[in-house]
Design a protein around this motif. Structure first.
Motif: not given
Length: 99
Positions: A68-84
């Motif tokens: 929890g020391k870093r967060t990702i707010r970029d929608v494209t990155q979150l979509r990519r993570i979900a897909r992977l």
């Protein structure tokens, strides 16, 4: 360490059932990406290095995300993570796309 196809990693990933889209606490505060990543690693027996190779992040960055020391707010990155990770986009806090 060379990044490339790894049959054992692919087999472990294929054997994992998708995580539930939402946990009860996630409804109130939003999903905890760090918890999602830790659970994925536990379910797949991945190391942080395995996960970093899959996601294209460094191992220290995966560690920061999990703690929890870093967060990702970029929608494209979150979509990519979900897909992977084989998750619905709602599991990482994204709203469903409008039809």
């Amino acid at each position: 360490r060379t990044v490339g196809p790894d049959d054992r990693r692919a087999a472990r990933l294929a054997a994992v059932a998708p995580l539930p889209a939402e946990e009860p606490a996630a409804q109130e505060t939003g999903p905890d990406l760090g918890a999602i990543l830790r659970r994925f690693r536990a379910d797949t027996h991945f190391t942080q290095q395995d996960l970093s190779d899959l996601l294209g992040f460094s191992q220290p960055y995966v560690s920061l995300l999990e703690r929890g020391k870093r967060t990702i707010r970029d929608v494209t990155q979150l979509r990519r993570i979900a897909r992977l990770l084989g998750l619905p986009e709602t599991a990482v806090g994204l709203l469903p796309l409008a039809a």
